[in-house]
Design a protein around this motif. Structure first.
Motif, PDB file in Angstrom:
ATOM      1  N   ARG A 102      -1.676  14.058  -6.242  1.00 25.55           N
ATOM      2  CA  ARG A 102      -1.118  13.097  -7.197  1.00 25.55           C
ATOM      3  C   ARG A 102       0.414  13.166  -7.217  1.00 25.55           C
ATOM      4  N   TYR A 103       1.005  13.086  -6.062  1.00 21.61           N
ATOM      5  CA  TYR A 103       2.440  13.308  -5.874  1.00 21.61           C
ATOM      6  C   TYR A 103       3.300  12.136  -6.337  1.00 21.61           C
ATOM      7  N   LEU A 104       2.930  10.923  -5.942  1.00 19.82           N
ATOM      8  CA  LEU A 104       3.703   9.736  -6.315  1.00 19.82           C
ATOM      9  C   LEU A 104       2.764   8.631  -6.783  1.00 19.82           C
ATOM     10  N   ARG A 105       3.283   7.818  -7.699  1.00 18.04           N
ATOM     11  CA  ARG A 105       2.530   6.654  -8.164  1.00 18.04           C
ATOM     12  C   ARG A 105       2.863   5.489  -7.229  1.00 18.04           C
ATOM     13  N   ILE A 106       1.917   5.149  -6.378  1.00 17.30           N
ATOM     14  CA  ILE A 106       2.079   4.118  -5.366  1.00 17.30           C
ATOM     15  C   ILE A 106       1.147   2.955  -5.692  1.00 17.30           C
ATOM     16  N   ASN A 107       1.715   1.767  -5.757  1.00 17.10           N
ATOM     17  CA  ASN A 107       0.938   0.571  -6.047  1.00 17.10           C
ATOM     18  C   ASN A 107       0.029   0.765  -7.260  1.00 17.10           C
ATOM     19  N   GLY A 108       0.533   1.480  -8.261  1.00 18.73           N
ATOM     20  CA  GLY A 108      -0.188   1.660  -9.514  1.00 18.73           C
ATOM     21  C   GLY A 108      -1.150   2.830  -9.560  1.00 18.73           C
ATOM     22  N   CYS A 109      -1.297   3.580  -8.472  1.00 17.67           N
ATOM     23  CA  CYS A 109      -2.234   4.713  -8.438  1.00 17.67           C
ATOM     24  C   CYS A 109      -1.513   5.988  -8.016  1.00 17.67           C
ATOM     25  N   TRP A 110      -1.911   7.103  -8.612  1.00 19.46           N
ATOM     26  CA  TRP A 110      -1.368   8.390  -8.182  1.00 19.46           C
ATOM     27  C   TRP A 110      -1.967   8.731  -6.828  1.00 19.46           C
TER      28      TRP A 110
ATOM     29  N   ALA B 268       0.813  -1.228   0.000  1.00 20.04           N
ATOM     30  CA  ALA B 268       0.000   0.000   0.000  1.00 20.04           C
ATOM     31  C   ALA B 268       0.841   1.270   0.000  1.00 20.04           C
ATOM     32  N   TRP B 269       2.133   1.157   0.331  1.00 24.16           N
ATOM     33  CA  TRP B 269       2.969   2.345   0.497  1.00 24.16           C
ATOM     34  C   TRP B 269       4.124   2.421  -0.500  1.00 24.16           C
ATOM     35  N   GLU B 270       4.279   1.408  -1.342  1.00 24.74           N
ATOM     36  CA  GLU B 270       5.431   1.312  -2.241  1.00 24.74           C
ATOM     37  C   GLU B 270       5.004   1.428  -3.704  1.00 24.74           C
ATOM     38  N   PRO B 271       5.890   1.934  -4.563  1.00 24.09           N
ATOM     39  CA  PRO B 271       5.614   1.879  -6.005  1.00 24.09           C
ATOM     40  C   PRO B 271       5.590   0.427  -6.469  1.00 24.09           C
TER      41      PRO B 271
ATOM     42  N   ARG C 253       6.830  -2.546  -8.546  1.00 20.84           N
ATOM     43  CA  ARG C 253       8.166  -2.874  -9.043  1.00 20.84           C
ATOM     44  C   ARG C 253       8.068  -4.027 -10.036  1.00 20.84           C
ATOM     45  N   ASP C 254       9.013  -4.089 -10.970  1.00 17.54           N
ATOM     46  CA  ASP C 254       9.113  -5.229 -11.866  1.00 17.54           C
ATOM     47  C   ASP C 254       9.349  -6.478 -11.037  1.00 17.54           C
ATOM     48  N   SER C 255       9.002  -7.634 -11.593  1.00 15.78           N
ATOM     49  CA  SER C 255       9.079  -8.887 -10.830  1.00 15.78           C
ATOM     50  C   SER C 255      10.485  -9.187 -10.309  1.00 15.78           C
ATOM     51  N   GLY C 256      11.522  -8.761 -10.990  1.00 15.51           N
ATOM     52  CA  GLY C 256      12.880  -9.052 -10.542  1.00 15.51           C
ATOM     53  C   GLY C 256      13.534  -7.969  -9.719  1.00 15.51           C
ATOM     54  N   TYR C 257      12.805  -6.939  -9.361  1.00 16.79           N
ATOM     55  CA  TYR C 257      13.388  -5.779  -8.685  1.00 16.79           C
ATOM     56  C   TYR C 257      14.040  -6.134  -7.351  1.00 16.79           C
ATOM     57  N   HIS C 258      13.450  -7.048  -6.618  1.00 15.21           N
ATOM     58  CA  HIS C 258      13.960  -7.373  -5.285  1.00 15.21           C
ATOM     59  C   HIS C 258      14.722  -8.696  -5.229  1.00 15.21           C
ATOM     60  N   THR C 259      15.228  -9.158  -6.363  1.00 13.56           N
ATOM     61  CA  THR C 259      16.066 -10.361  -6.330  1.00 13.56           C
ATOM     62  C   THR C 259      17.412 -10.005  -5.711  1.00 13.56           C
ATOM     63  N   VAL C 260      18.116 -11.024  -5.247  1.00 11.47           N
ATOM     64  CA  VAL C 260      19.448 -10.807  -4.681  1.00 11.47           C
ATOM     65  C   VAL C 260      20.354 -10.161  -5.732  1.00 11.47           C
ATOM     66  N   GLU C 261      20.272 -10.638  -6.965  1.00 12.33           N
ATOM     67  CA  GLU C 261      21.123 -10.107  -8.035  1.00 12.33           C
ATOM     68  C   GLU C 261      20.826  -8.633  -8.313  1.00 12.33           C
ATOM     69  N   ALA C 262      19.561  -8.280  -8.316  1.00 17.11           N
ATOM     70  CA  ALA C 262      19.184  -6.882  -8.556  1.00 17.11           C
ATOM     71  C   ALA C 262      19.693  -5.987  -7.423  1.00 17.11           C
ATOM     72  N   TRP C 263      19.581  -6.475  -6.189  1.00 14.81           N
ATOM     73  CA  TRP C 263      20.093  -5.706  -5.052  1.00 14.81           C
ATOM     74  C   TRP C 263      21.607  -5.588  -5.110  1.00 14.81           C
ATOM     75  N   GLU C 264      22.290  -6.662  -5.473  1.00 19.43           N
ATOM     76  CA  GLU C 264      23.749  -6.595  -5.604  1.00 19.43           C
ATOM     77  C   GLU C 264      24.145  -5.536  -6.628  1.00 19.43           C
ATOM     78  N   HIS C 265      23.462  -5.528  -7.746  1.00 19.84           N
ATOM     79  CA  HIS C 265      23.767  -4.558  -8.800  1.00 19.84           C
ATOM     80  C   HIS C 265      23.566  -3.123  -8.300  1.00 19.84           C
ATOM     81  N   ARG C 266      22.426  -2.856  -7.666  1.00 20.90           N
ATOM     82  CA  ARG C 266      22.152  -1.493  -7.177  1.00 20.90           C
ATOM     83  C   ARG C 266      23.138  -1.089  -6.083  1.00 20.90           C
ATOM     84  N   LEU C 267      23.457  -2.006  -5.185  1.00 21.92           N
ATOM     85  CA  LEU C 267      24.376  -1.675  -4.103  1.00 21.92           C
ATOM     86  C   LEU C 267      25.793  -1.443  -4.617  1.00 21.92           C
ATOM     87  N   LYS C 268      26.204  -2.193  -5.634  1.00 20.01           N
ATOM     88  CA  LYS C 268      27.515  -1.960  -6.240  1.00 20.01           C
ATOM     89  C   LYS C 268      27.562  -0.587  -6.895  1.00 20.01           C
TER      90      LYS C 268
END
Length: 174
Positions: A152-160, A27-30, A32-47
């Protein structure tokens, strides 16, 4: 409990935190694509964040139990701008099983101390949806003041979604 800045080695714990709390945070998050929270995706962003080319525009904190690596809560300082603005945005999330126990306030206070003392920022901004009463209470308890509302500040869970705009000024600045 331990508050620390996130490192590349935290990718698996961050992935687990978001996967375990997906429904709780939806309810509070945008969206995300299905792979956004994979370990590999997090490793990439953190690097990317830790590379020498990074522009130091964000700092990410976690709160963990001292005797294990489970993340209880996260807090981020993003869009850090220096120069004449000296400000950033603060975001946060707490695991469902730790909600309402005061941990978020401890973590946010440490992040604010870092923003004001280590980064010498003048202003930290945090915004919340009007229906998020826990965030309103948290920010008020940290000393944030309401500055306005944004439609309409942020698009959260698909809704502005509308947001309440708040800020905290560095008490050491005049």
């Amino acid at each position: 409990m331990e508050v620390r800045i996130v490192s590349v080695g935290d990718a698996a714990q961050l992935s687990r935190f978001y996967k375990e709390n997906e429904e709780h945070l939806r309810a509070w998050e945008p969206r995300r694509d299905s792979g956004y929270h994979t370990v590999e995706a997090w490793e990439h962003r953190l690097k990317q964040c830790s590379s020498t080319k990074h522009d130091n525009s964000s700092v990410h904190f976690v709160l963990t139990e001292s005797d294990c690596d489970e993340i209880m809560a996260i807090c981020t300082l993003t869009n850090i701008v220096k120069g004449s603005f000296m400000a950033c945005n603060m975001g946060y999330a707490v695991a469902r099983k730790y909600e309402g126990k005061g941990f978020m306030k401890i973590l946010c206070q440490k992040a604010l101390d870092y923003a004001f003392k280590e980064l010498s920022l003048n202003r930290v901004m945090a915004n919340y949806m009007p229906s998020n009463h826990r965030s309103a209470k948290l920010l008020k308890s940290l000393g944030f003041t309401k500055e306005g509302e944004a439609k309409r500040y942020l698009r959260i869970n698909g809704c502005w979604e509308d947001h309440v705009l708040t800020s905290l000024l560095n008490p050491g600045n005049t």
